[in-house]
Design a protein around this motif. Sequence first.
Motif, PDB file in Angstrom:
ATOM      1  N   UNK A   1       0.844  -1.200   0.000  1.00  0.00           N
ATOM      2  CA  UNK A   1       0.000   0.000   0.000  1.00  0.00           C
ATOM      3  C   UNK A   1       0.879   1.249   0.000  1.00  0.00           C
ATOM      4  N   UNK A   2       1.935   1.223   0.798  1.00  0.00           N
ATOM      5  CA  UNK A   2       2.870   2.352   0.859  1.00  0.00           C
ATOM      6  C   UNK A   2       3.479   2.608  -0.530  1.00  0.00           C
ATOM      7  N   UNK A   3       3.895   1.544  -1.209  1.00  0.00           N
ATOM      8  CA  UNK A   3       4.452   1.674  -2.561  1.00  0.00           C
ATOM      9  C   UNK A   3       3.434   2.289  -3.518  1.00  0.00           C
ATOM     10  N   UNK A   4       2.183   1.830  -3.424  1.00  0.00           N
ATOM     11  CA  UNK A   4       1.127   2.360  -4.288  1.00  0.00           C
ATOM     12  C   UNK A   4       0.893   3.846  -4.022  1.00  0.00           C
ATOM     13  N   UNK A   5       0.875   4.205  -2.756  1.00  0.00           N
ATOM     14  CA  UNK A   5       0.666   5.609  -2.387  1.00  0.00           C
ATOM     15  C   UNK A   5       1.819   6.465  -2.892  1.00  0.00           C
ATOM     16  N   UNK A   6       3.042   5.992  -2.707  1.00  0.00           N
ATOM     17  CA  UNK A   6       4.203   6.755  -3.170  1.00  0.00           C
ATOM     18  C   UNK A   6       4.189   6.936  -4.683  1.00  0.00           C
TER      19      UNK A   6
ATOM     20  N   UNK B   1       7.683  14.499   1.471  1.00  0.00           N
ATOM     21  CA  UNK B   1       9.083  14.241   1.823  1.00  0.00           C
ATOM     22  C   UNK B   1       9.458  12.779   1.568  1.00  0.00           C
ATOM     23  N   UNK B   2       8.535  11.863   1.765  1.00  0.00           N
ATOM     24  CA  UNK B   2       8.795  10.445   1.471  1.00  0.00           C
ATOM     25  C   UNK B   2       9.014  10.244  -0.026  1.00  0.00           C
ATOM     26  N   UNK B   3       8.249  10.968  -0.848  1.00  0.00           N
ATOM     27  CA  UNK B   3       8.433  10.895  -2.297  1.00  0.00           C
ATOM     28  C   UNK B   3       9.813  11.449  -2.671  1.00  0.00           C
ATOM     29  N   UNK B   4      10.213  12.550  -2.053  1.00  0.00           N
ATOM     30  CA  UNK B   4      11.550  13.094  -2.312  1.00  0.00           C
ATOM     31  C   UNK B   4      12.629  12.099  -1.920  1.00  0.00           C
ATOM     32  N   UNK B   5      12.488  11.480  -0.761  1.00  0.00           N
ATOM     33  CA  UNK B   5      13.496  10.488  -0.324  1.00  0.00           C
ATOM     34  C   UNK B   5      13.574   9.322  -1.306  1.00  0.00           C
ATOM     35  N   UNK B   6      12.437   8.902  -1.824  1.00  0.00           N
ATOM     36  CA  UNK B   6      12.425   7.828  -2.814  1.00  0.00           C
ATOM     37  C   UNK B   6      13.157   8.285  -4.084  1.00  0.00           C
ATOM     38  N   UNK B   7      12.942   9.516  -4.482  1.00  0.00           N
ATOM     39  CA  UNK B   7      13.648  10.102  -5.620  1.00  0.00           C
ATOM     40  C   UNK B   7      15.157  10.101  -5.368  1.00  0.00           C
ATOM     41  N   UNK B   8      15.548  10.529  -4.184  1.00  0.00           N
ATOM     42  CA  UNK B   8      16.973  10.562  -3.833  1.00  0.00           C
ATOM     43  C   UNK B   8      17.580   9.162  -3.896  1.00  0.00           C
ATOM     44  N   UNK B   9      16.849   8.179  -3.395  1.00  0.00           N
ATOM     45  CA  UNK B   9      17.331   6.793  -3.423  1.00  0.00           C
ATOM     46  C   UNK B   9      17.520   6.313  -4.861  1.00  0.00           C
ATOM     47  N   UNK B  10      16.578   6.656  -5.718  1.00  0.00           N
ATOM     48  CA  UNK B  10      16.675   6.263  -7.130  1.00  0.00           C
ATOM     49  C   UNK B  10      17.906   6.889  -7.776  1.00  0.00           C
ATOM     50  N   UNK B  11      18.141   8.154  -7.514  1.00  0.00           N
ATOM     51  CA  UNK B  11      19.306   8.840  -8.087  1.00  0.00           C
ATOM     52  C   UNK B  11      20.599   8.243  -7.532  1.00  0.00           C
ATOM     53  N   UNK B  12      20.636   8.002  -6.243  1.00  0.00           N
ATOM     54  CA  UNK B  12      21.841   7.423  -5.637  1.00  0.00           C
ATOM     55  C   UNK B  12      22.110   6.031  -6.201  1.00  0.00           C
TER      56      UNK B  12
END
Length: 183
Positions: free
Chosen positions: A15-20, A63-74
């Motif tokens: 559910x968290x993944x779907x929301x993000x 902010x969770x979406x931003x962190x996910x973005x940062x993880x993808x870039x890293x």
Amino acid sequence: MSAAGRRPRVSIERRREQILAAALKEFSHKGLHGGSTVTIAKDVEISHPNLFRVFSTKKELFMAVLRQCFDTIARTMLAAGEAAESDHLQVMSDAWGVLMENRELMLILTQGYAACNDPDIRDLMQEWTQDMFERMEALPGVGTDKAHDFFAAGMLYLVAASMNLPERAPQDPWAQRFLDSGS
């Protein structure tokens, strides 16, 4: 509703993944203040209150979406550069080119910088930018000046991707010159 008419239960992680994913779509195009949690809940097919059981506030979700973005870039760019035996910046540049194809990723990063009037988001963006810059700077043969130039070019291409110039470039000589000028 009968048991036969119910939707199957979804794990909290799923559910968290779907929301993000829905929040990335919404916030990347409309930003923190323009994005609608009602729209996100509808996209995920959950109630609005259930959305807030997973993420307490709209800002927390953003902010969770931003962190996910940062993880993808890293994971995609920085880790590739750090793992390269040589030409670290070229490897990262090639990876950034791939990331630029994900326009929503570029837009959410832009939205993160645009939302820096909020101190929590500003702190998050500063921490990420510092971490990225310092990790680039520490790569063998890179140093401060090359890291600065690489980061600056990356921001230029972030803006280009936000304007959808890579898609326009084949038909638009100006867009092609703009994209090629940093090569």
